[in-house]
Design a protein around this motif. Sequence first.
Motif, mmCIF file in Angstrom:
data_model
loop_
_atom_site.group_PDB
_atom_site.id
_atom_site.type_symbol
_atom_site.label_atom_id
_atom_site.label_comp_id
_atom_site.label_asym_id
_atom_site.label_seq_id
_atom_site.Cartn_x
_atom_site.Cartn_y
_atom_site.Cartn_z
ATOM 1 N N ALA A 265 -48.316 52.815 37.717
ATOM 2 C CA ALA A 265 -47.602 54.090 37.786
ATOM 3 C C ALA A 265 -48.548 55.262 37.586
ATOM 4 N N PHE A 266 -49.655 55.021 36.873
ATOM 5 C CA PHE A 266 -50.602 56.104 36.586
ATOM 6 C C PHE A 266 -51.913 55.939 37.336
ATOM 7 N N ALA B 14 -35.288 48.674 45.318
ATOM 8 C CA ALA B 14 -35.752 49.599 44.283
ATOM 9 C C ALA B 14 -36.511 50.765 44.902
ATOM 10 N N ILE B 15 -37.247 50.480 45.964
ATOM 11 C CA ILE B 15 -37.965 51.548 46.667
ATOM 12 C C ILE B 15 -36.979 52.471 47.382
ATOM 13 N N LEU B 16 -36.010 51.877 48.069
ATOM 14 C CA LEU B 16 -35.068 52.661 48.859
ATOM 15 C C LEU B 16 -34.178 53.537 47.991
ATOM 16 N N SER C 181 -46.527 50.141 43.872
ATOM 17 C CA SER C 181 -47.556 50.366 42.863
ATOM 18 C C SER C 181 -47.435 51.768 42.277
ATOM 19 N N SER C 182 -46.717 52.651 42.984
ATOM 20 C CA SER C 182 -46.588 54.021 42.488
ATOM 21 C C SER C 182 -45.417 54.710 43.184
ATOM 22 N N PHE C 183 -44.735 55.588 42.449
ATOM 23 C CA PHE C 183 -43.689 56.442 43.006
ATOM 24 C C PHE C 183 -44.081 57.915 42.922
#
Length: 1522
Positions: free
Chosen positions: A1406-1407, A1352-1354, A1496-1498
């Motif tokens: 996310a925030f 999911a990160i990649l 934890s965040s994108f």
Amino acid sequence: MNSQDDISSLWTDALNEYTKETARSLKPERLAALSNISSPEDVAKVIEDSGAEFRRFRSDKPRLWSALKTFVAPVSTIAKIAVTPASVADFGIASSAVLGAAVHLIKACEGVSSAYDWIEQVFRELHDFTERLDQYVNSTIDDALRRKIIAILATILKVIGRSEYLISKRHFHAYLRVTFLGKDETTKKLIDDLNRILGSEQRYVLGVTYATAQRTEEVAKTINETANQTLELVKNNTTKASKDEDEARLKQILHDTTAWDDVQETFNTNEWNLLKNTGEWLQKEPLFQSWMSRNASILWIFGGPGAGKSFLSTSIIKQLFEQAEFAVRTGVPAESIAYFFVKENNETLRDANVILKTLAWQIAAQDQDFRQHAINICKQRSLTAVAEQTWNHMFLSYYNKPDDPDTQAVTILVDGLDEATPETRRTILGLMKDLVVSRGMNSHRAIRFAIIGRSSLKSDVEFERLEKAYFIEVSRIKNQNDIDSYIRKRLPEIKVLLQLASKKPDGVKKAKKEGNKILKTVSEGAEGVFLWARLLLDSLVEKDLPQIKATLEHPPSSLDGMIFSVFDRIDKDKVIDEGVMRKMLLFMTYSRRPLLFGELSLITSLPTLETNYLLWKHMRSTLSSVFDLKFPDDRDPLLQTGLNDDQGDADDQPGGHLITYENEVTLEFNSDDDEDDDEDTASDGDSDDEDGDIYSIVSRAKTKSIPNSGTHDESDANTELKAQSEALNEMLEWLNIGQLKSRVTFCHTRIRDYLVREGSSKTREFRALSIIPEIENAHVNIVITCLDMLRLALALPAQFSFLCDYPLCHFPHHLEEIDRDMVAPTDAAKIVEGLYWLFGTEKGGLSLLQSVMQYDEFHGSHQTFWNMWIATDKYLKVVQGWLGQAESLKGFMAGNYDDDDEDAVVWMLSAAASLPVLLQPIMKAASKVWMEKPDFSAAAYADKGNWVTWLLHGWLSWFEDGKPPTKAQEFELGGIGIGFELLTPERLEHVAEWAKRPQDVHWHTCLGWMLLEGSHYDAAISHYKQAIELCNYQEAIEWQEKAINAIPEDSTWISAYLWPRIGEWADLIGDEDKSYTAARIGFQTEPYSILATTTYLSKLDRRGEYAELMWALQSLHDQEDHQREGTSLLVRLFVHGVDIIYEMGNACAQKGRPQFALDALDKALEVVDADDARGDYMKVWLPYQIATFKYHYYGLWDEAARLWEIFLTRLSAKGESFQENFSNGRKWARNRLSQYYFDTAVESWKANPSLRPLSADKLKQLAVEVSTGLEEGYDGFDLFRTDYPAMIWGRWSRVYKGVEESVWKKCFRAAVLEGLNSVDDDDPTNDTSGLQHLAKILLHAGDKHNASAILAILFNGVKAGPEQNMNEGENQDGGEDNTADAGSDQPLSKTDPPSETQTQETSPAAFFPTPDGLPLNIDEDAGRFTCDHCQKETGEVSEFYYCEVCPEVTNWCGDCLAILKDTERRRSMVYYRCNPEHDFYRVWPVPDEARYIAASSFEDGVTVKKEWLDQLRREWWEVTKD
């Protein structure tokens, strides 16, 4: 060694190793204090009592205490039982030593906080070992188990010692958060040694663990039978590839010289000339009878020189083989027979190790058990490095089995051992010492020897301690019949007897009467010496009866007297020029190898280059008593041209005539002929001799002397070179190549001995003869002549370049032999001037370089040159010593140098004091060869300068650093050849710039080529671009086309080497049509040209012209290679190492995959493997290429796997630098084999889950770092690699083998920890690759929960294209969804969703990023992949899948995956990349619930949860049971 001693040795070694690593001895009193420890708590108390820092050890270091407690418990239990032998008692109980070492390891961490964390992981890794101890204590302790326990404790002690060493040196940081035992080479070897010990006991406990009670005798028998069946199964399934590799290595080790060929040639020649009943007397000798019946181990036969010992040896060998053949016919086990003929004039045949290896090679051909034994020995080259090791390992370890009745006996015969070097004689006789004094030993001998030689051998053995009955002397009485048979055979050669026999009516009777008189006189005078008889008979061949009678009245009484008479006759007759004869004898006596007739012809023509026209004739007549000629391929060179010897001479010389006889008859002289049967009748026939022949040895042509030094201008130099070439052609055209390459030897080594003795006034026994060279000046005169020969190197036509091979390879050795203080000034001046010309002038340097030659496709004198002039400065210093005499020899020098005479002397003195000064001229000459090109013609660039570039690199190391190049950069002609990849681009550029030559277009082009050879592509391109800027290629094309048009019609094939250059230049200026046309014409002109063919094939592939490419390949396959019968031009390309696999594969894949391509590749491998001269590189490279082709383009998995196995086996037998060149290929082959073994094992498992597939065993061997066992219940410790084979073995263990989780997880632990370390280390550049690698590992490990989090990160940055949005809409509206079709055993979309997940909408992270987050540097294109079939990228398709199994992850869009899984549609795919039965994981689109498992965040990149990483690391550290 008994069991107790073996255990003591193990433990003593461990204590010594521990002391070495820690500089601390485990003193007995310290061990005694620890002997009462019975629990982990006792250990903790010892630690806490040791100092203030450790007072709260358990509470301050809870995790370390937990790991230590788990580690200590089984060790303290072992302490309660007596497992150590009494001999170890002085050191205390082994377990006490381990516990004491553990305490010291913890104390070593004092003041190094991070070290506590590291030793925690060390104790956790050692838990597997102590856990095994826990199992053992519940069993009855026998010797085998006691050895295992001590071995494990010893290994643990060594590992702890190694750990303390790393802490003390602060080197442990490299192993933080990774598996220590798998990464540290020292500990890896410790575990490997432990496994070998445990493996040696494994058969005893096969299928049983020591956690249960010992089995009954019946159960043990059943288990042993099962083990034998398993071993037999493995043996029967050994691949042909391994056998082929074993055979190749056996030949490489035992047959790596020409020794066996030379020995066989000697035997065959002797056998051909062997007379009937030779050695009949020997059968009556009691010792020989005893030896033949194997009641004596050694047969010693001594005889004087020329007594026929070699023929006697040949007779014995024949008898032994006949005896063996009879034994086979009667059903009796035959013995092996091996023999060797030592020759004084052949250094190879005088080496002890060569002798033993050649004997072993013969035995291996007769005894298959010995052959297998030899194969096993040859797997370790060190076991045959020297003669003593070869004897012990190859012979004694096999034959020293007195209790084994099945051991096949062997008889070894060595002839001429007295001709070996003193060292070889001492070695061979020393190895036989026990057999020499064998009377007290058992009568049955597995090895029996026969040693035949001169009586001088007695001085090498203590024969005074032996009775005479233990050796046989060849005496006159014993071999009288053999001598008489030899004389009878020779009598018909005497021409006067033939003349008598031709006269009617009673000529035959008269001839027989005279012949028997000769027989009687020669037989009586020979005194049992064949050489005496031969020399006397040779002198009678051309004589008339009165001369014969006069000769026989007073023949020389001794052999040396006979040899003197031969040379005295030659000296007096003056048939051969005195100086020519003396020079021939000089070189024949003191040369370091047998010489060719062409070399002798050139030597005797110097310095005037006058042709000795009749030398060949005299070698076969006048000098046949002295010399033997060995023709190439055993074919008379004159008979090959349709001429016999007399015709060849007489027809070409005025006054010459043939001697013919009318009514010629054949004479046979039998032993029952009576010399008095007929009356003595005088012959009325005249003796015809050849007085009409021209016996002038020197032609009347004008003198063509070699100038002593260089000339003063270029035109003079060219004139001189032309004159030398003409003189050489005039001399050499008189002889054909067979004559030039005929080998000349003395007819007997006694002649060489005689000449050495008579060449010195101190040892001379006969009157001095002018033709015998003086020993005092022998090496001086040889060196002067060698230097003269080297002056001719540039003038010699290419086909005659071998005539300079002897001076190139051997003159430095002769130079070294000279005592400079004893040389006459005039001779010393000649040597100094010759060395100045060779090293101090450009022409001399070019001549020396020119003399280096290629003997055949894979061998040359390059290695010898490198070893003499670059690998060492030994001979350079010898040269400097001579040049240092220049000042004192000025008055004796001829002068007339290119330089001013004074300047020349100044240079000599400077070169004597400075190695750089000495090397500079020859280095400039080498640079000229490399860089100076007249134009861009094919001829000018045929030699790219690889060899001279490497020479410059080596000399530059001496020039600048004063030492040779590093070992890894030494030149080796065999193996991979010259490896420019070992040199950096900067080094190659420095080498090129050193000579300060103009950096013109040729300079950049030649340097670019060398950079290309070293795979330094960027640097090469840079220089090619600079060359282009300096060159007008359009103009070059035009001139090249003019040159082609000027080529004569009968030489149009030359244009095939010119058209490819036009194509290259056209490419550089962007003229694609011209480039294609040039490539096509070049191929059509001469398909035999490799350059033209490869250029054309590559051009067609780049253009996608596959129909035409297939036509070209087919045409090559249809044309036969005229140099190798039965092979095609296509096969020739592969045999020569041309890499067209990609081009041919693309064409075949597009055009129906024809069979001829496979046939050509198979034939090429057959040719390469059968050619012993083929280099190691091809034997390794070609199987790899063919395997890749068969797999990638034809899908022939089984064949490809077999070839990859061959590749890996052959590669593993090579050196480290050789293997490094194939590192990528080795990785690819290992990975593909692992996949193949896995797929095969799965297929077998599905057919019958109860059987263990053999392919699974092979897979395990690839997966581990150390030696392992394949049996169920294997007792060793596996350390797994971190690459693909370990991953796929773990997958097999997890899914199909059904082992416990704690077991299969060990396969992944090292790789997972390494991947995690790359994610949270301080290097942001490896974040993406680390996550990609970690995702693959976790998919293999079945952890799709965490794998999906990583993916999911990649794939976060991938944006969906219009096509994907449309397809997703269709699926949601009920369109066809291929998700279900894509899977095999598991669902593919959204697999294993996490039980507790947060969607993007609900994720607070996310925030509000968590403070313990770890920001990662993820590449923008991390999720951008292309489908391996349709080539569409991730965002262009609706679904994207990873193959979980393939080593290099194969990628499939949903549509193409459906094609892969459809049997019919799969055939439309061009390449074979994947198995449709594999598991596939959908990586795109990313499931929403997977996005925040790890991240934890994108926002502003990706931030990973630190707790997620820590939890994953803890999970994989603690994979063993608590």
